[in-house]
Every structure is written in C-alpha cells, then in structure tokens.
Scaffold this motif. Structure first.
Motif, short mmCIF file in Angstrom:
data_model
loop_
_atom_site.label_atom_id
_atom_site.label_comp_id
_atom_site.label_asym_id
_atom_site.label_seq_id
_atom_site.Cartn_x
_atom_site.Cartn_y
_atom_site.Cartn_z
N THR A 245 1.16 -0.53 0.14
CA THR A 245 0.13 -0.11 -0.09
C THR A 245 0.78 1.01 -0.31
N TRP A 246 1.75 1.01 0.23
CA TRP A 246 2.74 1.84 0.17
C TRP A 246 2.67 3.26 -0.59
N PRO A 247 2.31 2.74 -1.93
CA PRO A 247 2.89 4.10 -3.26
C PRO A 247 1.43 4.72 -3.47
N THR A 248 0.47 3.95 -2.63
CA THR A 248 -0.79 4.61 -2.36
C THR A 248 -1.21 4.67 -1.06
N LEU A 249 -1.10 5.37 -0.48
CA LEU A 249 -1.19 6.13 0.89
C LEU A 249 -1.75 7.72 0.84
N PHE A 250 -2.84 7.73 1.74
CA PHE A 250 -3.50 9.60 1.20
C PHE A 250 -3.84 9.01 2.68
N GLN A 251 -3.44 10.95 3.40
CA GLN A 251 -4.24 11.13 4.08
C GLN A 251 -5.11 12.83 3.98
N ILE A 252 -6.42 12.53 4.10
CA ILE A 252 -7.10 13.26 4.28
C ILE A 252 -7.66 14.11 6.54
N THR A 253 -7.68 14.50 6.05
CA THR A 253 -7.88 16.10 6.95
C THR A 253 -9.05 16.38 7.27
N LEU A 254 -10.17 16.65 7.79
CA LEU A 254 -11.50 16.98 8.06
C LEU A 254 -11.93 17.90 9.38
N ALA A 255 -12.02 19.50 8.88
CA ALA A 255 -12.63 20.25 10.29
C ALA A 255 -14.42 19.97 9.99
N LEU A 256 -14.91 18.69 10.80
CA LEU A 256 -16.84 18.42 10.25
C LEU A 256 -17.67 19.44 12.26
N ASP A 257 -18.91 19.36 11.58
CA ASP A 257 -19.79 20.11 12.05
C ASP A 257 -19.67 19.29 13.27
N ASP A 258 -19.55 19.59 14.63
CA ASP A 258 -19.98 18.63 15.68
C ASP A 258 -21.48 19.21 16.44
N GLU A 259 -21.85 19.54 15.86
CA GLU A 259 -22.98 20.35 16.64
C GLU A 259 -24.00 19.38 16.67
N ARG A 260 -24.23 18.91 15.80
CA ARG A 260 -24.91 17.97 15.12
C ARG A 260 -24.45 16.59 14.81
N PRO A 261 -25.46 15.31 14.88
CA PRO A 261 -24.77 13.53 14.91
C PRO A 261 -24.89 13.85 13.68
N GLY A 262 -24.06 12.46 13.09
CA GLY A 262 -23.96 11.98 11.09
C GLY A 262 -22.79 12.96 10.62
N THR A 263 -22.33 13.46 11.29
CA THR A 263 -21.45 14.08 9.84
C THR A 263 -20.36 12.76 9.72
N LEU A 264 -19.78 12.12 10.78
CA LEU A 264 -18.92 11.21 9.50
C LEU A 264 -19.51 10.37 8.56
N SER A 265 -21.03 9.78 8.13
CA SER A 265 -21.12 8.85 7.73
C SER A 265 -21.32 9.47 6.27
N PRO A 266 -21.61 10.32 5.96
CA PRO A 266 -21.61 10.82 4.37
C PRO A 266 -20.23 11.03 4.20
N VAL A 267 -19.21 11.42 5.08
CA VAL A 267 -17.46 11.20 4.30
C VAL A 267 -16.95 10.08 4.02
N LEU A 268 -17.53 9.13 4.67
CA LEU A 268 -17.44 7.51 4.66
C LEU A 268 -17.85 7.02 3.42
N ARG A 269 -19.02 7.37 3.02
CA ARG A 269 -20.06 6.75 1.97
C ARG A 269 -18.93 7.44 0.99
N THR A 270 -18.59 8.53 0.53
CA THR A 270 -17.73 9.08 -0.04
C THR A 270 -17.12 8.56 -0.27
N LEU A 271 -15.07 8.11 0.52
CA LEU A 271 -14.97 7.00 0.75
C LEU A 271 -15.26 6.42 0.58
N ARG A 272 -15.87 5.05 -0.03
CA ARG A 272 -16.28 3.69 0.34
C ARG A 272 -16.14 4.10 -1.76
N ASP A 273 -17.59 5.51 -1.67
CA ASP A 273 -18.21 4.77 -3.46
C ASP A 273 -16.14 5.09 -4.32
#
Length: 576
Positions: A61-89
């Motif tokens: 995996t070493w040639p194709t590793l990427f780091q993603i850093t995000l500032a998510l809205d923490d005032e409501r639940p569920g903000t991580l799920s759309p991130v993970l769905r996008t990455l899955r797709d």
C-alpha cells in the motif's frame, strides 16, 4: 512532525518502548511492515548500513497511501457517515482513523487509507514494480522520467479528486465546519484566526498556505519514496511488537533474513530513530559511528539571566557553531526548559554527536569522548562570553559527555574452569547477553570486543585494567564454579573473584551472582562473604548441570540486570 528517539539493536529484535510507537499506531501485538533503504549516492564510499523503515501499513500500500484531514461540524450527529460513504464509493480503503473534538463546534478527523482503484488498475505502478535494483535511485534518469510522467501526476490528481468529491458531497449533506470553507463566505473573521480573503494581497498567499482547511488530502510521499527506492524483497518483511519485552520481532517468514542482516551489523548497539507522526512510520538510521562507539552524548545545562527584551537568544547558535568548528557532527538534538521567570530561565540541551574526521591522537572511542568533552566545554565558554555582550549572563555549568552505545556487562568468572570444563559456554553467554542489550567484556585482553580494546592499556597491571573495564561497565555478572570455591588459595580463583565483586560493589554497579551450590554450599555464608543483598542478587546453579541449564540461570540474572540502570548513567532522553 518528526520526533527523534533511541533504539537498541539486538541480534534478533529491536528494543524500544510502546509509548514511543503509540503515536504511529503500533501497540502490543501489532503487525507492522518494513523495508531496507540503502544510501544509493554514487559519490560516497560503499557503506553496509541500510536504514530500516517500519510502518503500520502493509508495504504493497505504500505507493498509494493518502491522508485526509477534515474539520467536521460537531453540533449535530451523523456528520462522519457521508464522509465514509464518499470514500467507499471512490474505492478508498481506510487503514487508520483518528477523530477528536477540536473546538466548541467542530471536530478534527485524520484518515489514512489506500487508493485501491489505483493499485488495481495495473498501469500506474507496474513500471515501479518492474524496476531493477540498480535503477531504484533518484539519480537514475529513466526512474525520474517515470515519476514525473506517470507516477506523481496520477497520485496528485487523485488526491485533488478526493478533496473535490468530499466538497461536492458536503454541498448536499452539510457535514463540514463551514468556518473553514473560506471561498464560500464573503464574511471576514472566519477560519482559526483570520480569513485569508480579508488579508492584504501582499500576505494573502502566505495566509492561505497556513490556514486550516475544511478538507485536505495529502499523498504520503515518504511511503511512496520508500516503496520506489527501497531494496526490493520477494517476501513480506513483517514484524510484530511485544510490549512485555519492548521489542519489535520479525515474523517467521522474514526472521532468518533479518537475523542475518543484524548479525552482520554486530549487535548490540544503539541507534537513532526518527518517528514521523504525520505519515506514521519509524526510520532507524543505522550508523558506523554508533556501532563502534564513536558517537557521544552531550548534555549541556544552562542557567541564563537577562534583560527581558533580549532573553537567551543566540545561545544554541553559539554552542553548535563552536562544535561544528571542532568537527563534531550533530546527529540528534533536543532542548528542555525546566524553569523560567521574566528575567531568567534554566534548561538543558541534549545532543548526540560524532567526531566527523579522524583527529590525530583521538582515534579510540575513549579519546573521542575526551575530545568531545573538551569541545563542549569550549563551546559553552564561548557562548557565555558572546551572550554577555548582549547583557545575557550564563552561569558556569560543566557539560557532561558519555558514550552512546549499548550497555556493557562485565563477566567475572574462573577462566580455568571455562577452558577445561565449559569451553563453549562463554560464546553462549555472550549471545544471551546481547539478547538483553549488553556487550560482554571480561578481564582478558584477548577476549575483548573491538569497541572496548581501547580501555585496555598494555603498560598497566591486570588489576588496573580490570578496574578500568569495571568503571566503563553498566552491570556486573559473576559466575562462581565449585572448583573455585574448593581452591581458595588459587591466585586466579576465589580471591580474584572476591576482588572483582568488591570493586563492582564499590562502583555501585547493578550486580548478579550465579553461584554453584552443589555439595552443600551454605548460601547464607556466601551471601555474607559476597556482601550480597539488595545490590547483589544470588542465582544458584549446580555444577553437574548442562550448559543449557546454566544458561537458563544466567538468562534469569541478565533479565533482572537489564531493567536496572547504573546510578548516574540513566537519562530521560536517551534511555538507560
């Protein structure tokens, strides 16, 4: 962010503490992967010392590793799920994730993952995999052509596509903290401290470079570098961390090759390792200077009193400039501030350095240590003089210089017994000592390891040389056979062993004594005669035991000694 640390290289493992590995996601029983990285510069002499890179991510995996850093809205639940769905797709396989609240209304998420779609397309990486070893060099024109034509552009475009896909997903799901979406807001005062768009044009570009972004995707280029330019290996180079023994050990598939490589380096010895917290890897920088005791530890305490408008600025510059003039090459440096007021502070500089050139009269490790100490004292004195010109007054405190190497174990025993009864056991004890991080020395010039030959002075008496070896040791192990006990008048026997034991006791060395108790030897009497107690632990064995059984007793003694530091030798920064 990089952090320097010290590791001990042993014949079949690498010793370091769990807390040092935790920031790069390696903990007890963790499997991790490694690659040897040679110095391929053609203009330098051939060196046998490859660096070793260790990562929690599998090498494919070493040639194709990427780091993603995000500032998510923490005032409501569920903000991580759309991130993970996008990455899955996007066929982005998450290998590491860490999220934590970072403000009143936002959380920061760090994700490291593998671009599976690139690895599986069979085009981008094929040339890299097929490179011959001699072409795995950044000076090879055809390799550089591949990097700039295909490899780097493909990875950089992919990282931008990840960032853009997450922004597009946010436009419908609103999961990012919009404070950090600068271009979407005409209102000033957003961001961590400022909105780059509201800055003067002369600093706007700098402001954008240093601002916190709502989404950032970075290709982990160091891992890619290690994949492309490291030594190719047909078998996975896997290690597993054991927190009980604080050791990285090779897995069975790689053990034989790893052990052969480390035996060539003649362990045990200490080496400097750099930990990259951002990319999450450990790079062990093997060095000939470290192996042969030519590196030294320099500790320079200082107490400065100054005008608050000046502080102690320039102090480190003056010290390092003078050390460089004395041909000391710095290999590691850190500083700490122990106390501070408006007009004074006390702190410490800690360095690892090696004498860069062969200086006549200072060839041996002990002479190099003397030279380094004199250089450090001159550097400290010069710094005091120079800073006093700016009304900063440094109190005179002497630097300390010690060896930078594996711990030394002095073995005291009857050589007559070794030669006649146990001819193979000395080599076995040497190997067992190395497993516990010790270099074994004995009171016989012909049996001293290369890096300790300088301690022996042929013009001195045996007594003087043994005392010199003991002063340079970190622990003391005594093996007393029954024959020595039965022949107390033998000048090379019991009297001599009692002398060595007494000297070790006087020098406050951590001591362990393995005593042959066959034939009804009174342990209590021996404990009294050897002054054993809290300073000297007695480990009994029987003279009719085989070598393997005696080695088990010795192993127990060494296990205890390995956890003890000689008073005055321990160091928070460098380890015991």
């Amino acid at each position: 962010m990089y952090h320097g640390n010290v590791v001990t290289i042993l014949p079949n493992k690498i010793r370091l503490h769990e807390q040092e590995l935790h920031p790069i996601r390696i903990s007890n029983s963790s499997l991790c992967w490694a690659r040897w990285l040679p110095d391929r510069r053609p203009q330098i002499r051939q060196r046998p010392y490859d660096h070793l890179v260790v990562s929690p991510f599998e090498t494919s995996t070493w040639p194709t590793l990427f780091q993603i850093t995000l500032a998510l809205d923490d005032e409501r639940p569920g903000t991580l799920s759309p991130v993970l769905r996008t990455l899955r797709d996007l066929q982005f396989n998450i290998l590491s994730i860490d999220g934590t609240p970072a403000g009143h209304r936002h959380a920061m998420i760090d994700i490291i993952g593998d671009a599976v779609s690139i690895r599986s397309d069979g085009q981008t990486l094929e040339e890299g995999y097929r490179l011959a070893d001699e072409k795995r060099s950044f000076l090879c024109p055809s390799t550089q052509e591949y990097v700039h034509r295909l490899f780097a552009p493909r990875m950089l475009r992919y990282s931008e596509s990840i960032r853009q896909a997450l922004l597009d997903s946010h436009s419908t799901g609103k999961f990012l903290r919009e404070t950090f979406l600068y271009s979407d807001s005409p209102t000033p005062g957003r961001g961590t401290l400022y909105d780059p768009a509201s800055l003067d044009l002369s600093v706007r570009t700098i402001g954008e470079q240093q601002s916190t972004a709502a989404v950032k995707c970075t290709w982990l280029q160091n891992h890619a570098f290690f994949w492309l330019f490291g030594r190719d290996n047909p078998e996975p180079m896997a290690l597993r961390f054991d927190s009980q023994s604080n050791a990285l050990r090779p897995e069975p598939s790689w053990r034989e090759q790893f052990n052969a490589k480390t035996r060539f380096l003649n362990p045990p010895f200490k080496s400097i390792a750099s930990l990259n917290y951002f990319e999450q890897y450990l790079r062990i920088t093997f060095s000939e200077s470290d192996q042969y005791g030519e590196s030294v530890r320099i500790k320079i305490p200082y107490t400065a009193k100054y005008d608050p408008s000046h502080d102690s600025r320039g102090l480190l510059f003056e010290i390092t400039q003078e050390l460089a003039a004395k041909r000391l090459a710095l290999r590691s440096i850190s500083m700490s501030t122990d106390s501070r007021t408006r007009g004074a502070k006390h702190g410490t500089f800690r360095l690892v350095a090696s004498v860069h050139d062969q200086i006549p009269g200072f060839e041996s490790p002990s002479k190099k240590q003397e030279y380094a100490k004199a250089a450090a004292e001159v550097a400290n004195s010069r710094a005091r003089i120079e800073l006093s010109k700016a009304s900063c007054f440094i109190e005179e405190e002497r630097p300390t210089v010690t060896t930078f190497g594996a711990k030394t174990l002095f073995l005291s025993t009857s050589f007559e017994w070794l030669k006649t009864k146990r001819p193979q056991i000395l080599k076995a004890i040497q190997t067992t000592a190395a497993d516990h991080g010790f270099i074994l020395v004995v009171g016989d010039r012909t049996l001293l390891p290369k890096e300790h030959e300088h301690v022996w002075n042929a013009a001195d008496t045996l007594t003087a040389n043994v005392l010199s070896l003991l002063r340079n040791s970190d622990a003391f192990l005594q093996l007393i056979p029954r024959g020595t006990i039965d022949s107390p008048k033998d000048p090379t026997g019991l009297v001599w062993l009692l002398f060595e034991s007494g000297a070790a006791h006087a020098l406050r060395l951590p001591c362990a004594i393995c005593l042959d108790q066959s034939g009804g030897i009174d342990l209590q009497d021996w404990t009294r005669r050897l002054k054993a107690g809290t300073e000297k632990q007695v480990y009994p064995f029987a003279g009719d035991m085989g070598d393997d059984q005696i080695l088990e007793v010795v192993d127990g003694a060494l296990r205890a000694l390995a956890t003890q530091a000689r008073p005055g030798r321990a160091s928070k920064y460098f380890g015991a």
